[in-house]
Scaffold this active site. Structure first.
Site, PDB file in Angstrom:
ATOM      1  N   HIS A   1     -44.154 -11.341 -40.970  1.00  0.00           N
ATOM      2  CA  HIS A   1     -42.731 -11.632 -41.185  1.00  0.00           C
ATOM      3  C   HIS A   1     -42.149 -12.147 -39.874  1.00  0.00           C
ATOM      4  O   HIS A   1     -42.049 -11.390 -38.904  1.00  0.00           O
ATOM      5  CB  HIS A   1     -41.989 -10.373 -41.640  1.00  0.00           C
TER       6      HIS A   1
ATOM      7  N   GLU B   1     -39.578 -10.271 -37.590  1.00  0.00           N
ATOM      8  CA  GLU B   1     -39.946  -8.988 -36.994  1.00  0.00           C
ATOM      9  C   GLU B   1     -40.670  -9.234 -35.672  1.00  0.00           C
ATOM     10  O   GLU B   1     -41.859  -8.965 -35.523  1.00  0.00           O
ATOM     11  CB  GLU B   1     -40.808  -8.190 -37.986  1.00  0.00           C
TER      12      GLU B   1
ATOM     13  N   HIS C   1     -45.621  -4.388 -38.069  1.00  0.00           N
ATOM     14  CA  HIS C   1     -44.360  -4.884 -38.655  1.00  0.00           C
ATOM     15  C   HIS C   1     -43.173  -4.392 -37.844  1.00  0.00           C
ATOM     16  O   HIS C   1     -43.310  -3.528 -36.985  1.00  0.00           O
ATOM     17  CB  HIS C   1     -44.198  -4.364 -40.094  1.00  0.00           C
TER      18      HIS C   1
ATOM     19  N   GLU D   1     -44.785   0.307 -38.506  1.00  0.00           N
ATOM     20  CA  GLU D   1     -43.422  -0.219 -38.467  1.00  0.00           C
ATOM     21  C   GLU D   1     -42.743   0.201 -37.160  1.00  0.00           C
ATOM     22  O   GLU D   1     -42.694   1.392 -36.845  1.00  0.00           O
ATOM     23  CB  GLU D   1     -42.599   0.358 -39.636  1.00  0.00           C
TER      24      GLU D   1
END
Length: 1253
Positions: A949, A952, A1046, A1131
């Protein structure tokens, strides 16, 4: 002898006297009640007297086991005498007034409500009905109604509704009777069917008659009438009736009267009642229209502004604000289309899905303002936002997304493709067959293994003809100069070939008097070029990572702490530079690393810059002071010197010249020809702490009021477009210098349009991802032409998520070029009055997944600038471009020592013609003996990927930390390389990153939802990465760990999502046998180790549940299809931490890189665990690693994951809520607490636990 005090005249204790009387009443059966009217009156009167005078009598009647209530209700039902009925009503009234809750419950459960309605109907038939009876009946009903769930239905079926309404209509002047009737009506109206029926009966008009005109008499009556009216108006039919009857202006006038006359604020509830009526009327389109026609915006705006100083009036201001925002006319975004401003034609369009829909739409259909009539209050944003209703709804439906199909929950090793097809991937695994014969292990000079398909800047031979503009610190017009379009490359995505257009294309003239500084004219020294070719690091860049832990003089404490955490492996930038080396300018400035500059001889004319002082005051240095220029002597001279910070001294792995070389080989859809200063200069993490910002009380409200002012005072609005990508020929609109200048035409930039709204306020519109019509979140743009000391307000008006960490302490990032030139090249957190709220720009249902009536959100922040003639950049998070990655990898190659095996391959070409790098890192075998080669080939594999992504960017900084650690010279790094073979895809979505997308690739799809069935043409990076993993599964070498890095926009800390059958089953209601739930607990080991050694990592936020919506993500597919038990998404927060050493701080690149390195250390510890065969040992050792100071209560709670990779947002703004004191951090900085709680929901909902997101 004294009599007992409780005795009455006959010596019978009073409690038994009540019982006795109740017994007598009970014996008077139905007929006796009618026959012996006088006796019934006497008994009931005595009971009433006892209950009134002695509290114990009431308790006796209501006590458990007593049949008193049944007897009283039976008598009430049977009597025909008005006086007896009244006595019994008085008794009930006395009984139910005390201890209301339980007693009323008993009354309702015994059927009392029905009996009251029955008597009401009977009494209404007598003419004239007894006023006292009606009064008592309604008083009792008003007490009972709110506690009886079926009250409304019972009233309607019994016919009591009409009785009450007729009574009200006949007694409008009789306030004594009117009040209880209105109280009952208020309860009736909460039932929607009743509300419609009452509306037909003219009750709305009657209520308005009672409420108007303004009068302070009977304020209580008025309040109840308004409450009833508010409840009635919840029904759309009634709301229409009120609009048609012209009642909106009446209500507004009435509100204004109360506002003016209630100077002491004693009647706030009446004012609130009027606003609630208006709020409910404006839920319908007609109501909103009527409200605007009645000038409601101005009335409420002015009255609210006058209420602002009085904090107790907040409920009025909040409701007014809600009404105004609802009625604010819905606008389209000021764009010709909500599709991206950049067009990229796909080689083929997918058959179904949002991209197919986008391509099939006729032009002009994409942005429809479809204002739905069901404009319920989706977000009742009170000032402290303690409730976010949407999230509560999500909470109720959390289980819906959890995978319940056990077949899908058991990993199936199904490579899915025949081995013949996968054989071609063998070339990416040379290390598995390499025999190192002919390799001289003695001679370190031949250590570099040349990459089979290296993609360094030298491979960009065709691109070198393309000049790139260097950012120059121009004083007058700080703007990048575009290169002539005749030199821009055309990029044919299908073939990947690069051609140059004909030179006849027009050349835009650069703004006078500045000439472009073309980077081709600036060369590295020959000496350095030779070194690079030979892969011998030049002395100034060859800094072994273990030597980097000498902290700079500033911020020593923080840096030493950081250095210790990694057991002497540090990620600090080398900041030690003597004052002499820095040209006598090693002066400390504001905690700056070092004010080092280097000189680039340029053929550029710098009109008058040599004499200009920078740095915002006397603290700065004179430009050109080292080249003998005094004042403006050299003005316009040929040999003028541009000073830029020598980032090689501050950042060993950054080289501006190399960066520009890399940009030349990067292909963007808009064909960018400019380089942004921050990417050119680099970023040195500041040594000071950047705490989460406390939200100012009332900030959101004041911003919303400023937005409403636009409608009320339209003449104050400038409304001037100052930047517009939809005018490709000239996006920067020149003006008289009264406006800021914007730019986003550089790699990873995203800003589509800037509108000047007021003198110092700008609305900014972000660009959609290419081939999509939404995903607006990432931004990166440049601002210049600012005034020093003026506060500017920026509003990004087309955000899409319903909440954001900008409401919870996160700030935007700013980079100042003047600061960089003064030796402080860095991104810093900035912005005041930050908030994120729903605005009046309508989201087209086409972009909102078919949902109508959705709005965009505004992210607003204010900031001021410290330097004149500065060029500043703003970004959502620390930018990390594709060219930065290429530069970084090239620099890492220079760090290679003879002991390191590093291979750089090109995995594939992307749609946009950019190469996707694949790295292999491990340790060289000790020799080419069979044993050593065998050990080399049989090391377990670790597979890492990042940046699927593009928005990010933190994932890339974590990856940078991982790569630098792996290439480091510390003993830990060496052990790690000897333990594993690392396969790393550092950027899965180069095209998205380059073009400033937030979530998608050029195909307009989220690549992390394509893993189940990737298309080789549309999703090449995913297709080939999955093929690598399938190949490994085929040859029985599936990785030990797979981790995809991420970023997370709605939670704090760093945490992991993994996959567990057991934990998924626990969270759902499916029944499973114990054999179904047999599972190795090894998947928890890595996150547990991380929670001990990485201060930013939070075990409490980890989740191991498999959701349906995630079945096509990397984590789930690699677990299910490749059979990797330890398959994770890691994350990292974009905001900051609320636990551990960094609690209360915003996250920076230093912490992110540290996280990447800590991940490596954790893998080393995992190696020691997995080396043990006996799993019981593994668990013992795990608990050993977790340390004695850690309280492990039970298995860690698992949080649900909803919407994108984002769990629901549950964080209430309550900055005072600290973690429980007894769970405070241990002194030992190597450990951060694991807060485990057996009760998952308690963890999620208790604001005092760590897990407040």
């Amino acid at each position: 002898m004294n009599k007992p005090k409780m005795a009455t005249e006959k010596g019978v204790p009073s409690n038994s006297r009540v019982v006795m009387l109740l017994g007598q009443l009970e014996r008077m059966n139905g007929e006796a009640m009618v026959r012996d009217v006088e006796i019934a009156r006497q008994i009931t009167a005595k009971i009433l007297h006892l209950i009134q005078t002695q509290e114990k009598s009431g308790k006796e009647v209501m006590s458990k086991g007593s049949s008193g209530m049944e007897v009283i209700l039976a008598s009430l039902e049977n009597t025909r005498d008005v006086q007896t009925t009244l006595n019994i009503l008085y008794i009930l009234s006395e009984l139910l007034t005390v201890g209301r809750g339980r007693r009323v419950g008993v009354f309702v459960s015994k059927g009392g409500t029905g009996i009251l309605f029955q008597i009401l109907i009977t009494a209404s038939k007598e003419l004239p009905p007894s006023e006292e009876l009606m009064l008592q009946l309604h008083s009792l009903l008003a007490k009972v109604g709110p506690k009886d769930r079926k009250f409304g239905v019972k009233a309607r079926l019994s016919g009591a509704l009409n009785v009450t309404v007729n009574l009200i209509k006949q007694n409008l002047q009789n306030t004594k009777l009117l009040l209880p009737c209105l109280q009952v009506l208020r309860v009736y109206s909460t039932n929607s069917v009743n509300a419609i029926s009452l509306g037909k009966n003219g009750v709305v008009e009657v209520m308005l008659k009672i409420a108007a005109p303004y009068s302070k008499k009977n304020a209580n009556l008025l309040k109840v009438a308004l409450d009833a009216l508010g409840a009635l108006l919840k029904s759309k039919t009634n709301a229409r009736r009120a609009v048609d009857g012209g009642h909106v202006p009446v209500l507004l006038a009435l509100y204004l009267d109360w506002h003016r006359n209630d100077t002491r604020h004693r009647h706030m509830l009446i004012r609130k009642g009027l606003l609630v009526c208006l709020r409910n009327i404006t839920n319908i389109k007609l109501g909103r229209k009527a409200f605007i026609e009645a000038d409601g915006m101005r009335v409420l705006y002015n009255s609210s502004t006058e209420c602002l100083p009085v904090r107790t009036l907040d409920p009025l201001i909040n409701t007014s604000s809600l009404i105004m925002r609802k009625c604010f006319p819905k606008n389209r975004l000021p764009l010709p289309t909500i599709k991206s401003a950049f067009h990229y034609q796909l080689p083929h369009v997918p058959a179904a899905g949002p991209v197919a829909q986008l391509y099939s739409q006729p032009p002009g259909v994409d942005d429809v303002v479809d204002e739905s009539d069901d404009n319920e209050e989706t977000d009742l944003e009170t000032e402290n936002e303690t409730e976010n209703e949407e999230d509560e709804k999500e909470q109720h439906s959390t289980n819906d997304d959890i995978e319940t199909d056990l077949n899908k929950l058991h990993p199936k090793k199904s490579p899915g493709r025949p081995f013949e097809e996968l054989r071609v991937y063998e070339r990416f695994f040379l290390e598995l067959s390499e025999d190192f014969q002919g390799y001289n292990f003695e001679c370190s000079k031949s250590a570099s293994i040349t990459s089979s398909s290296s993609f360094s800047s030298s491979s960009a031979s065709t691109q070198s003809t393309r000049p790139i503009i260097v950012p120059t610190a121009q004083a007058l017009s700080p703007k990048h100069v575009p290169i002539p379009s005749s030199l821009q490359e055309d990029c044919n995505p299908n073939k990947g070939k690069h051609t140059l257009p004909s030179p006849s294309a027009p050349t835009p003239t650069p703004p006078a008097p500045l000439t472009p500084l073309e980077l081709d004219n600036i060369h590295l020294t020959k000496d350095q070029e030779k070194k690079e070719e030979a892969h011998i690091p030049s002395p100034d860049t060859h800094m072994t990572l273990s030597s980097l832990n000498r902290p700079s003089t500033q911020g020593q404490m923080i840096e030493q702490e950081l250095a210790r955490v990694l057991e002497c492996v540090s990620l600090e930038e080398e900041g030690v530079l003597s004052a002499e080396e820095g040209g006598g300018r090693g002066v400390k400035q504001d905690g700056s690393p070092v004010n080092a500059t280097r000189h680039i001889q340029s053929p550029l004319l710098f009109g008058g810059i040599a004499a200009r002082r920078v740095g915002g005051g006397g603290g700065g240095s004179n430009w050109g002071s080292d080249c003998g220029s005094e004042g403006a002597e050299d003005e316009g001279g040929e040999g003028a010197v541009l000073e830029v910070p020598d980032t090689a001294l501050l950042l060993p792995l950054h080289d501006p010249d190399l960066y520009v070389e890399m940009v030349k080989g990067t292909h963007s859809v808009p064909q960018y020809a400019e380089v942004a200063y921050p990417d050119y200069f680099g970023h040195v993490a500041p040594t000071f702490r950047e705490p989460l910002v406390e939200r100012v009380y009332g900030v959101q409200r004041s911003k919303i009021f400023q937005d409403i002012e636009r409608l009320i005072h339209p003449n104050d609005i400038v409304d001037k477009v100052v930047y517009d990508l939809d005018i490709p020929s000239c996006p920067v609109i020149e003006d008289s210098g009264e406006s800021l200048k914007f730019n986003s035409q550089f790699e990873s930039g995203n800003l589509r349009k800037a509108l000047q709204v007021r003198k110092y306020e700008y609305d900014l519109v972000l660009n959609s991802d290419i081939n999509s019509n939404h995903y607006h979140q990432w931004f990166y743009f440049e601002v210049s032409g600012m005034r020093v000391g003026t506060t500017y307000r920026f509003n990004i008006i087309n955000c899409e998520k319903s909440n954001s960490q900008f409401n919870y302490g996160m700030q935007v990032l700013m980079y100042s070029v003047q600061e960089a030139i003064s030796g402080r090249p860095r991104w810093v957190r900035t912005g005041t009055d930050i908030c994120y709220y729903k605005n009046h720009f309508a989201r087209s249902s086409i972009a909102a997944g078919g949902q109508k009536g959705k709005s965009y959100y505004t992210m607003t922040f204010s900031t001021s600038f410290s330097h004149k003639d500065d060029v500043c950049y703003f970004a959502y998070h620390y930018p990390y471009t594709y060219s930065s990655l290429k530069m970084h990898l090239s620099k890492l190659e220079a760090l290679r020592t003879p002991q390191i095996y590093l291979r750089k391959d090109v995995l594939c070409e992307t749609l946009g013609g950019n190469s996707c790098p694949l790295l292999t890192i491990t340790a060289m075998p000790e020799s080419n003996s069979n044993d050593h080669i065998c050990q080399f080939r049989n090391r377990p594999l670790i597979f890492l990927s990042a940046r699927v992504h593009p928005g990010e960017t933190n994932a890339s900084w974590v990856m940078k930390g991982t790569l630098e650690f792996l290439m480091g010279t510390s003993p830990l790094a060496a052990s790690l390389r000897e333990a594993y073979i690392f396969k790393i895809v550092p950027m899965l979505n180069p095209d998205g990153v380059i073009n400033g997308n937030h979530r998608c690739s050029l195909s307009g799809e989220d690549l992390n939802r394509q893993w189940q069935n990737p298309n080789p043409e549309l999703h090449p990076t995913i297709y080939h990465t999955k093929s690598l993993l399938q190949y490994l599964a085929h040859i029985q070498r599936a990785p030990l760990v797979f981790c995809d890095y991420h970023g997370h926009s709605r939670k704090k800390n760093v945490f992991m999502y993994g996959c567990s059958v057991k934990e998924t089953v626990w969270q759902s209601n499916i029944s499973a046998t114990s054999s179904d739930l047999q599972e190795d607990l090894g998947y928890r080991a890595l996150p547990k180790i991380l929670s001990q050694i990485a201060p930013a990592f939070s075990m409490a936020s980890c989740s191991f549940v498999v959701e349906r919506s995630k079945e096509s993500t990397a984590r789930v597919v690699v677990w299910r299809e490749i059979g990797v038990q330890r398959s994770y998404t890691m994350e990292s927060t974009l905001c900051g931490c609320d636990q551990g050493k960094y609690k209360g701080l915003q996250i920076g690149t230093r912490e992110l890189e540290e996280m990447g390195a800590q991940f490596c250390v954790a893998l080393l510890r995992l190696k020691r665990l997995t080396g043990l065969r006996n799993h019981q040992h593994l668990l013992d050792l795990e608990s050993d690693i977790l340390g004695t100071q850690c309280k492990v209560v039970s298995s860690s709670p698992t949080t649900y994951v909803m919407e994108e990779d984002e769990p629901s947002f549950l964080e209430a703004i309550d900055y005072s809520a600290e973690s429980n004191d007894e769970d405070a951090e241990p002194e030992n900085e190597h450990a951060s607490e694991v807060h485990d709680s057996p009760d998952h929901l308690e963890q999620m909902l208790d604001p005092n636990t760590n897990h407040r997101d």
